[in-house]
Write an enzyme that holds these catalytic residues in place. Structure first.
Site, PDB file in Angstrom:
ATOM      1  NE  ARG A 103     -13.868  -4.081   6.749  1.00 44.80           N
ATOM      2  CZ  ARG A 103     -12.878  -3.214   6.583  1.00 44.80           C
ATOM      3  NH1 ARG A 103     -12.769  -2.536   5.460  1.00 44.80           N
ATOM      4  NH2 ARG A 103     -11.997  -2.996   7.523  1.00 44.80           N
ATOM      5  CE1 TYR A 154      -7.878  -1.302   6.373  1.00 42.02           C
ATOM      6  CE2 TYR A 154      -8.940  -3.352   5.706  1.00 42.02           C
ATOM      7  CZ  TYR A 154      -8.989  -1.989   5.918  1.00 42.02           C
ATOM      8  OH  TYR A 154     -10.164  -1.319   5.692  1.00 42.02           O
ATOM      9  CG  ASP A 156     -10.871  -4.075   2.450  1.00 41.54           C
ATOM     10  OD1 ASP A 156     -10.230  -4.409   1.431  1.00 41.54           O
ATOM     11  OD2 ASP A 156     -10.950  -2.896   2.849  1.00 41.54           O
ATOM     12  CG  HIS A 215      -6.521  -2.654   2.702  1.00 42.94           C
ATOM     13  ND1 HIS A 215      -5.413  -1.859   2.688  1.00 42.94           N
ATOM     14  CD2 HIS A 215      -7.559  -1.836   2.992  1.00 42.94           C
ATOM     15  CE1 HIS A 215      -5.758  -0.616   2.978  1.00 42.94           C
ATOM     16  NE2 HIS A 215      -7.062  -0.572   3.151  1.00 42.94           N
ATOM     17  CD  GLU A 230     -13.419  -3.028   0.420  1.00 43.13           C
ATOM     18  OE1 GLU A 230     -14.421  -3.415   1.051  1.00 43.13           O
ATOM     19  OE2 GLU A 230     -12.751  -2.035   0.748  1.00 43.13           O
ATOM     20  CD  GLU A 268     -10.465   1.196   0.023  1.00 43.53           C
ATOM     21  OE1 GLU A 268     -11.509   0.673   0.434  1.00 43.53           O
ATOM     22  OE2 GLU A 268      -9.419   1.258   0.684  1.00 43.53           O
ATOM     23  NE  ARG A 295     -16.016  -0.912  -1.168  1.00 47.37           N
ATOM     24  CZ  ARG A 295     -15.180  -0.179  -0.446  1.00 47.37           C
ATOM     25  NH1 ARG A 295     -13.937   0.028  -0.860  1.00 47.37           N
ATOM     26  NH2 ARG A 295     -15.559   0.353   0.687  1.00 47.37           N
ATOM     27  CD  GLU A 305     -15.957   1.125   4.123  1.00 47.41           C
ATOM     28  OE1 GLU A 305     -15.642   1.757   3.095  1.00 47.41           O
ATOM     29  OE2 GLU A 305     -15.127   0.541   4.829  1.00 47.41           O
ATOM     30  CD1 TRP A 364      -0.791  -1.636   5.724  1.00 50.26           C
ATOM     31  CD2 TRP A 364      -2.267  -0.100   5.062  1.00 50.26           C
ATOM     32  NE1 TRP A 364      -1.668  -1.434   6.751  1.00 50.26           N
ATOM     33  CE2 TRP A 364      -2.595  -0.506   6.369  1.00 50.26           C
ATOM     34  CE3 TRP A 364      -3.070   0.862   4.414  1.00 50.26           C
ATOM     35  CZ2 TRP A 364      -3.693   0.009   7.071  1.00 50.26           C
ATOM     36  CZ3 TRP A 364      -4.149   1.372   5.093  1.00 50.26           C
ATOM     37  CH2 TRP A 364      -4.454   0.952   6.417  1.00 50.26           C
TER      38      TRP A 364
HETATM   39  O1  KDG Z   1      -7.586   5.907   4.107  1.00 46.55           O
HETATM   40  C1  KDG Z   1      -7.572   4.561   3.817  1.00 46.55           C
HETATM   41  C2  KDG Z   1      -8.806   3.906   4.384  1.00 46.55           C
HETATM   42  O2  KDG Z   1      -9.952   4.593   3.986  1.00 46.55           O
HETATM   43  C3  KDG Z   1      -8.900   2.469   3.960  1.00 46.55           C
HETATM   44  O3  KDG Z   1      -7.789   1.790   4.432  1.00 46.55           O
HETATM   45  C4  KDG Z   1     -10.167   1.851   4.521  1.00 46.55           C
HETATM   46  O4  KDG Z   1     -10.035   0.025   2.993  1.00 46.55           O
HETATM   47  C5  KDG Z   1     -10.698   0.737   3.702  1.00 46.55           C
HETATM   48  C6  KDG Z   1     -12.137   0.476   3.752  1.00 46.55           C
HETATM   49  O5  KDG Z   1     -12.594  -0.355   2.979  1.00 46.55           O
HETATM   50  O6  KDG Z   1     -12.817   1.100   4.565  1.00 46.55           O
HETATM   51 MG    MG Z   2     -11.251  -1.116   1.633  1.00 47.11          MG
END
Ligand code: KDG
Ligand code: MG
Length: 403
Positions: free
Chosen positions: A147, A159, A211, A213, A237, A263, A284, A340, A403
């Site tokens: 990634r 991030y 990602d 996010h 992602e 996630e 995921r 991951e 975020w």
């Molecule tokens: O607790 C939040 C994290 O697990 C996240 O921000 C990590 O997005 C994430 C990832 O894909 O690992």
């Molecule tokens: Mg993620």
């Protein structure tokens, strides 16, 4: 095989982890990961105050019945706190079942369907050159999938950028969240350049992921997906906030870049339409946050019916117990996609002794009975809980953003 004790440990060896330990009258012990990043104590309380009293005296062998008892019995269904607590109980009971049988859990789930679990690592950098060099470092270490994340020019923090040599994206202990600033236009201009440079310099002989996010609107995500099509991404992602499943219909109409999400999901009900309408390619959900092995297996089985593959979340805020539990499932399901793997900060290795190891870009489980992770209570006591928050995000005009 009656449950005689259930204990909850909250420890911070590098970052916070919540661990459930279940003990039976024949001396077996099982562990489950109950970590919910930034909300650790709420799961610890859910377990200690509401589930532990119900577990004492139950037959540890009746995993499905216990799962249903805790899920249906709560009346207030779903949600990350409830499902993480149930997940910890479920994994601890699978650990015990494996130990009672003298078999690793994956053998109880049908045996290995592949030689190992292909993982993706987290490369990042302060700019394109640094990020590409970091991807190259992962490839040199044998990873088959990476990634890539980078600081966005003009933004102070983004991030996914590793701080120093660490494996965490959250700043150290503080009494309130750090505030990041976000600019979608700058991001959308930058990411195609990052990805193009990665492919130009390192080629196409590995899987490349990114990602987002949760930061884009559906049409912005569609534009990003389309702009990345020449670079053959493995996935993008969490391109939009995950609770809006219908967003993916719009994104799907505009791009063939594969999509991953999940996630922050914790039950099959969060993703059933995404799967049944084939709106995503990878789901995921993670074992600890999705009700353990019992429920996550249902999600993946359902996904298999629609050609959707697994891509389980495995950030460092999932403890080695949670990662190992995921590996047992990954090894057995027909529709495994990728796992991951961020790894864990020292001194987590003093508290959790895991039997899995990385070789040739894959994680391999050992042959220990159960889940295969030992938890050292004395070491855990040396690292007490520290209050921490995940960051929050604001747009350049001060508005709150995802975020
Ligand atoms: O607790 C939040 C994290 O697990 C996240 O921000 C990590 O997005 C994430 C990832 O894909 O690992
Ligand atoms: Mg993620």
């Amino acid at each position: 095989m009656k449950i005689t004790a259930a204990d909850v440990f909250v420890t911070c060896p590098g970052r916070n982890y919540v661990t459930l330990k279940i003990t039976t009258d024949d001396g077996l012990v099982g562990y489950g990961d109950a970590t919910l990043n930034g909300r650790e104590l709420s799961v610890a309380s859910y377990l200690r105050d509401h589930l532990v009293p119900l577990l004492i005296g139950r037959d540890a062998a009746r995993i499905s019945d216990t799962w249903q008892y805790l899920y249906r019995g709560a009346y207030w269904r779903r949600g990350p706190v409830t499902m993480t607590a149930i997940g910890a109980v479920d994994v601890a009971l699978w650990d015990i079942k494996g130990k009672a049988a003298g078999l690793p859990v994956y053998q109880l789930l049908g045996g290995a369907a592949r030689d190992g679990v292909t993982v993706y690592g987290h490369a990042s950098g302060a700019g394109i050159d640094e990020a590409v060099a970091d991807v190259a470092r992962f490839l040199a270490a044998g990873y088959r999938a990476v990634r890539v994340q980078s600081s966005v020019p003009g933004l102070d923090s983004t991030y996914g950028i590793r701080v120093g040599g660490g494996l965490t994206y959250e700043p150290a202990a503080d009494d309130r969240p750090v505030e990041d600033v976000w600019d979608t236009a700058a991001y959308l201009d930058f990411v195609p350049r990052l990805v193009a440079a990665t492919r130009d310099q390192l080629g196409y002989g590995f899987h490349l992921l990114h990602d987002v996010h949760h930061r884009l609107t559906p049409i912005e995500a569609a534009r990003l997906g389309r702009s990345l099509e020449p670079y053959r991404m493995f996935w993008i992602e969490d391109s939009t906030p995950a609770e809006d499943q219908s967003a993916f219909r719009l994104i799907r109409q505009h791009t063939v870049t594969p999509l991953a999400v999940g996630e922050v999901f914790n039950t099959i009900w969060d993703c059933k339409d995404l799967i049944a309408e084939r709106l995503v390619d990878y789901i995921r959900t993670s074992v600890p946050h999705t009700g353990g092995i019992t429920h996550t297996r249902r999600v993946f089985d359902f996904a298999d019916t629609y050609g959707v593959r697994s891509g389980s979340h495995g950030a460092g805020d999932i403890s080695p117990i949670g990662i190992a539990a995921a590996l047992h499932l990954d090894l057995t399901i027909p529709n495994f996609g990728i796992q991951e793997y961020m790894g864990h900060l020292d001194p987590a290795g003093e508290v959790f002794r895991s039997g899995y190891h990385l070789a040739d870009g894959m994680l391999h489980l050992g042959d220990e009975p159960g889940i295969g992770v030992q938890f050292d209570e004395e070491a855990a006591a040396r690292y007490p809980y520290q209050a921490r928050y995940l960051p929050v995000n604001r747009l350049t005009d001060g508005s709150m953003h995802d975020w």
